[in-house]
Write a protein that holds these residues in place. Sequence first.
Motif, PDB file in Angstrom:
ATOM      1  N   PRO A   1      -5.436 -63.570  58.365  1.00  0.00           N
ATOM      2  CA  PRO A   1      -3.982 -64.319  57.259  1.00  0.00           C
ATOM      3  C   PRO A   1      -3.838 -62.890  56.485  1.00  0.00           C
ATOM      4  O   PRO A   1      -2.661 -62.925  56.101  1.00  0.00           O
ATOM      5  CB  PRO A   1      -4.911 -65.040  56.077  1.00  0.00           C
ATOM      6  CG  PRO A   1      -6.413 -64.852  56.603  1.00  0.00           C
ATOM      7  CD  PRO A   1      -6.725 -63.809  57.994  1.00  0.00           C
ATOM      8  N   ILE A   2      -4.179 -61.726  56.639  1.00  0.00           N
ATOM      9  CA  ILE A   2      -3.210 -60.418  56.605  1.00  0.00           C
ATOM     10  C   ILE A   2      -2.252 -60.714  57.001  1.00  0.00           C
ATOM     11  O   ILE A   2      -1.217 -60.102  56.603  1.00  0.00           O
ATOM     12  CB  ILE A   2      -4.308 -59.196  55.665  1.00  0.00           C
ATOM     13  CG1 ILE A   2      -5.035 -59.347  54.845  1.00  0.00           C
ATOM     14  CG2 ILE A   2      -4.082 -58.065  55.701  1.00  0.00           C
ATOM     15  CD1 ILE A   2      -6.846 -58.089  54.568  1.00  0.00           C
ATOM     16  N   ILE A   3      -2.334 -60.109  57.947  1.00  0.00           N
ATOM     17  CA  ILE A   3      -1.281 -59.647  58.966  1.00  0.00           C
ATOM     18  C   ILE A   3      -0.677 -61.758  59.155  1.00  0.00           C
ATOM     19  O   ILE A   3       0.776 -60.830  59.340  1.00  0.00           O
ATOM     20  CB  ILE A   3      -2.079 -60.644  61.155  1.00  0.00           C
ATOM     21  CG1 ILE A   3      -3.175 -58.716  60.897  1.00  0.00           C
ATOM     22  CG2 ILE A   3      -1.051 -60.485  61.794  1.00  0.00           C
ATOM     23  CD1 ILE A   3      -3.846 -59.242  62.475  1.00  0.00           C
ATOM     24  N   SER A   4      -0.749 -62.504  58.783  1.00  0.00           N
ATOM     25  CA  SER A   4       0.153 -62.855  58.440  1.00  0.00           C
ATOM     26  C   SER A   4       1.349 -63.506  57.605  1.00  0.00           C
ATOM     27  O   SER A   4       2.222 -63.183  57.635  1.00  0.00           O
ATOM     28  CB  SER A   4      -0.016 -64.578  58.193  1.00  0.00           C
ATOM     29  OG  SER A   4      -1.146 -64.814  60.036  1.00  0.00           O
ATOM     30  N   ILE A   5       1.008 -62.735  56.866  1.00  0.00           N
ATOM     31  CA  ILE A   5       1.115 -62.710  55.196  1.00  0.00           C
ATOM     32  C   ILE A   5       2.245 -61.048  55.476  1.00  0.00           C
ATOM     33  O   ILE A   5       3.224 -61.857  55.324  1.00  0.00           O
ATOM     34  CB  ILE A   5       0.349 -61.905  54.042  1.00  0.00           C
ATOM     35  CG1 ILE A   5      -0.419 -63.051  53.218  1.00  0.00           C
ATOM     36  CG2 ILE A   5       0.711 -62.307  52.774  1.00  0.00           C
ATOM     37  CD1 ILE A   5      -1.358 -63.025  52.451  1.00  0.00           C
TER      38      ILE A   5
END
Length: 105
Positions: free
Chosen positions: A12-16
């Motif tokens: 999720p952090i990568i996607s953000i």
Amino acid sequence: MLEELIALLLPPIISICELMGIFVVAVSAARAFWNYCKGLVTHVPLDVKFDLANGLATSLEFKMAAEILKTVLVRDLNELVVLGAVVLLRALLSLLIHFEMKSHG
């Protein structure tokens, strides 16, 4: 335990980070286009090229952050080679944009 937590939190952090990069490109492009159109109407010279290049460089930094975070999740050598190539290409693009900004300004 720590590895499972990282594997759970990192995607999720990568996607953000990638979404932030996309958002910066979209906003920078729209703003540059608006300033370009405004310059056509008012005949006041605006530095549209520099503003757009600055937005693209900022976006690449967010995308590079996402790629660096992806290195934590790499499982085999093939993934690492592809990831390294992507990071190298984005770094070269960032360097070219910064060079263009310095030569323009």
